[in-house]
Design a protein around this motif. Structure first.
Motif, mmCIF file in Angstrom:
data_model
loop_
_atom_site.group_PDB
_atom_site.id
_atom_site.type_symbol
_atom_site.label_atom_id
_atom_site.label_comp_id
_atom_site.label_asym_id
_atom_site.label_seq_id
_atom_site.Cartn_x
_atom_site.Cartn_y
_atom_site.Cartn_z
ATOM 1 N N LEU A 1 0.856 -1.187 0.000
ATOM 2 C CA LEU A 1 0.000 0.000 0.000
ATOM 3 C C LEU A 1 0.891 1.236 0.000
ATOM 4 C CD1 LEU A 1 -2.627 -1.085 2.691
ATOM 5 C CD2 LEU A 1 -3.070 -0.722 0.263
ATOM 6 N N SER A 2 0.674 2.123 -0.961
ATOM 7 C CA SER A 2 1.472 3.345 -1.020
ATOM 8 C C SER A 2 0.930 4.355 -0.028
ATOM 9 C CB SER A 2 1.426 3.930 -2.434
ATOM 10 O OG SER A 2 0.119 4.416 -2.715
ATOM 11 N N TRP A 3 1.779 5.310 0.352
ATOM 12 C CA TRP A 3 1.339 6.371 1.233
ATOM 13 C C TRP A 3 0.229 7.190 0.573
ATOM 14 C CZ3 TRP A 3 1.954 6.862 6.213
ATOM 15 C CH2 TRP A 3 3.048 6.263 6.839
ATOM 16 N N GLU A 4 0.311 7.349 -0.741
ATOM 17 C CA GLU A 4 -0.725 8.105 -1.452
ATOM 18 C C GLU A 4 -2.078 7.419 -1.303
ATOM 19 O OE1 GLU A 4 2.203 7.357 -2.588
ATOM 20 O OE2 GLU A 4 3.165 9.294 -2.894
ATOM 21 N N THR A 5 -2.084 6.086 -1.425
ATOM 22 C CA THR A 5 -3.338 5.338 -1.254
ATOM 23 C C THR A 5 -3.850 5.449 0.167
ATOM 24 O OG1 THR A 5 -2.742 3.756 -2.993
ATOM 25 C CG2 THR A 5 -4.399 3.053 -1.396
ATOM 26 N N LEU A 6 -2.942 5.328 1.110
ATOM 27 C CA LEU A 6 -3.336 5.393 2.526
ATOM 28 C C LEU A 6 -3.913 6.765 2.874
ATOM 29 C CD1 LEU A 6 -0.325 3.551 4.214
ATOM 30 C CD2 LEU A 6 -2.639 2.676 3.860
ATOM 31 N N SER A 7 -3.336 7.814 2.309
ATOM 32 C CA SER A 7 -3.781 9.163 2.671
ATOM 33 C C SER A 7 -5.204 9.441 2.203
ATOM 34 C CB SER A 7 -2.822 10.210 2.096
ATOM 35 O OG SER A 7 -2.890 10.229 0.674
ATOM 36 N N ARG A 8 -5.708 8.642 1.267
ATOM 37 C CA ARG A 8 -7.079 8.846 0.769
ATOM 38 C C ARG A 8 -8.107 8.053 1.581
ATOM 39 N NH1 ARG A 8 -4.252 8.406 -4.259
ATOM 40 N NH2 ARG A 8 -4.911 6.231 -4.494
ATOM 41 N N GLN A 9 -7.661 7.309 2.594
ATOM 42 C CA GLN A 9 -8.578 6.512 3.397
ATOM 43 C C GLN A 9 -9.097 7.318 4.595
ATOM 44 O OE1 GLN A 9 -9.219 3.564 1.881
ATOM 45 N NE2 GLN A 9 -7.710 4.363 0.429
ATOM 46 N N ARG A 10 -9.996 6.698 5.326
ATOM 47 C CA ARG A 10 -10.524 7.333 6.544
ATOM 48 C C ARG A 10 -9.589 7.014 7.717
ATOM 49 N NH1 ARG A 10 -16.507 6.110 7.311
ATOM 50 N NH2 ARG A 10 -16.567 7.734 5.703
ATOM 51 N N TRP A 11 -9.257 8.045 8.485
ATOM 52 C CA TRP A 11 -8.275 7.920 9.558
ATOM 53 C C TRP A 11 -8.848 8.332 10.906
ATOM 54 C CZ3 TRP A 11 -2.923 6.712 9.423
ATOM 55 C CH2 TRP A 11 -2.413 6.418 8.155
ATOM 56 N N ILE A 12 -8.327 7.700 11.947
ATOM 57 C CA ILE A 12 -8.460 8.243 13.295
ATOM 58 C C ILE A 12 -7.244 9.137 13.517
ATOM 59 C CG2 ILE A 12 -8.452 7.740 15.764
ATOM 60 C CD1 ILE A 12 -9.830 5.089 15.113
ATOM 61 N N TRP A 13 -7.504 10.392 13.836
ATOM 62 C CA TRP A 13 -6.434 11.382 13.972
ATOM 63 C C TRP A 13 -6.411 11.902 15.402
ATOM 64 C CZ3 TRP A 13 -3.650 10.861 9.872
ATOM 65 C CH2 TRP A 13 -2.666 11.781 9.507
ATOM 66 N N HIS A 14 -5.251 12.246 15.879
ATOM 67 C CA HIS A 14 -5.136 12.747 17.243
ATOM 68 C C HIS A 14 -5.760 14.138 17.348
ATOM 69 C CE1 HIS A 14 -2.582 9.458 18.684
ATOM 70 N NE2 HIS A 14 -2.117 9.439 17.451
ATOM 71 N N MET A 15 -6.119 14.508 18.573
ATOM 72 C CA MET A 15 -6.837 15.758 18.803
ATOM 73 C C MET A 15 -5.961 16.977 18.508
ATOM 74 S SD MET A 15 -9.872 14.900 19.645
ATOM 75 C CE MET A 15 -10.513 16.452 20.260
ATOM 76 N N PRO A 16 -6.552 18.043 17.953
ATOM 77 C CA PRO A 16 -5.788 19.274 17.705
ATOM 78 C C PRO A 16 -5.167 19.812 18.996
ATOM 79 C CG PRO A 16 -7.922 19.362 16.622
ATOM 80 C CD PRO A 16 -7.952 18.157 17.509
#
Length: 323
Positions: free
Chosen positions: A201-216
């Motif tokens: 899996l390329s980073w480009e492909t991964l970046s288009r997926q849905r993510w859990i991201w840490h809080m601002p």
């Protein structure tokens, strides 16, 4: 107020011999409310009583502790340093009261722990379980707030130790550290994700997926954002911002998601079939998982728990080598 002149020796003697819990509570209330009348309401005393107590402090130290601007009071640098001591005095009293209450009900002390997510999967549960086997009557209290507030509570005497990872340049002053084990970040994908079984899996492909991201505003959010920038990629736009690992793992059971999480948490989730670990490098530059405490902090329970943490870290490392 009359003459505030005082020698450093006299100020030191005042703090050692005459500063009381009453002084400490007035100082805390004035700082927290910024107003003498509001402080009096919090303390259930009269405003003249608050003003008199503050005058005693300032006269004894020979220093202004607050600057007055209108009805608001702003703490001075000397006042802020004394405030740290005041909070510790109050915290020590509450702890002593709690220990006495524990003894009355048959317990044998209390250990107050602050921990970040990296310690929650295996290290802390193992160490706490070992402690409770040895001292079943000891009360163990665990707080999992943001790292900054945990260190503030530790410095104020409201915690006995903190287990966390800190970047070398962010190591807090005035604390003693004991390294336990490395806990690098891992990249995890939901086991139910359509891409979970993909070979590469390329980073480009991964970046288009849905993510859990840490809080601002959190340290980890800043580091993950920086990781994406270093790769020359725009940040993912389909995000669920969350700082609770249990919620994150439960959501990864319900929908296809990706997340960056501490090694032990990720490994445990993979063992349970919740996620699959990806080989992508997500090193955020965090230091080793360590235990932090005040330099003068000692006690049978605290000293024993530090040894149990070291043993738990050795067991976790040994299990990782066998895996």
């Amino acid at each position: 107020m009359t003459d505030l002149s005082s020698t450093p020796e006299a100020a030191e003697q005042f703090i050692v011999r005459r500063m009381s819990l009453r002084h400490a509570r007035v100082l805390i209330a004035l700082h927290d409310t910024g107003n003498a009348s509001h402080a009096a309401e919090v303390l259930h005393v009269t405003q003249p009583a608050v003003s008199k107590t503050l005058a005693e402090l300032e006269q004894g130290l020979g220093q202004m502790l607050f600057l007055r601007k209108g009805r608001h009071m702003y703490i001075t640098p000397v006042g802020r340093r004394l405030l740290t001591l005041a909070r510790k005095i109050e915290a020590d009293l509450h702890r002593a009261a709690g220990e006495v209450a524990s003894m009355v009900r048959g317990a044998t002390g209390e250990l107050r722990i602050g921990a970040t997510n990296a310690a929650l999967a295996r290290l802390l549960p193992r160490a706490v379980a070992a402690l409770k086997r040895e001292s079943p009557q000891m009360t163990v209290s665990v707080r999992t707030h943001a790292l900054r507030s945990l260190f503030e509570d530790l410095l104020a005497g409201q915690l006995d130790l903190v287990i966390a990872r800190v970047m070398p340049q962010d190591e807090p002053l005035g604390l003693q550290r004991m390294a336990l084990l490395q806990q690098p970040e891992r990249l995890a994908i939901s086991a139910i994700h359509p891409l979970a079984s993909a070979e590469t899996l390329s980073w480009e492909t991964l970046s288009r997926q849905r993510w859990i991201w840490h809080m601002p505003g959190t340290r980890t959010r800043m580091l993950v954002d920086r990781l994406w920038q270093a790769k020359g990629l725009p940040l993912p736009s389909d995000l669920i911002e969350n700082g609770d690992l249990l919620l994150s793992l439960n959501m990864m059971c319900e929908m296809p998601l990706l997340a960056v999480m501490p090694h032990d948490v990720a490994v445990d989730a993979e063992r349970k079939g919740i996620v699959r670990l990806l080989p992508h490098d997500v090193d955020l530059g965090l230091g080793a998982l360590s235990v932090w405490h005040l330099p003068d902090a000692h006690g049978e329970g605290l000293d024993r728990f530090k040894l149990l943490l070291l043993q738990a870290a050795t067991d976790v490392e040994g299990a990782a080598l066998k895996a």
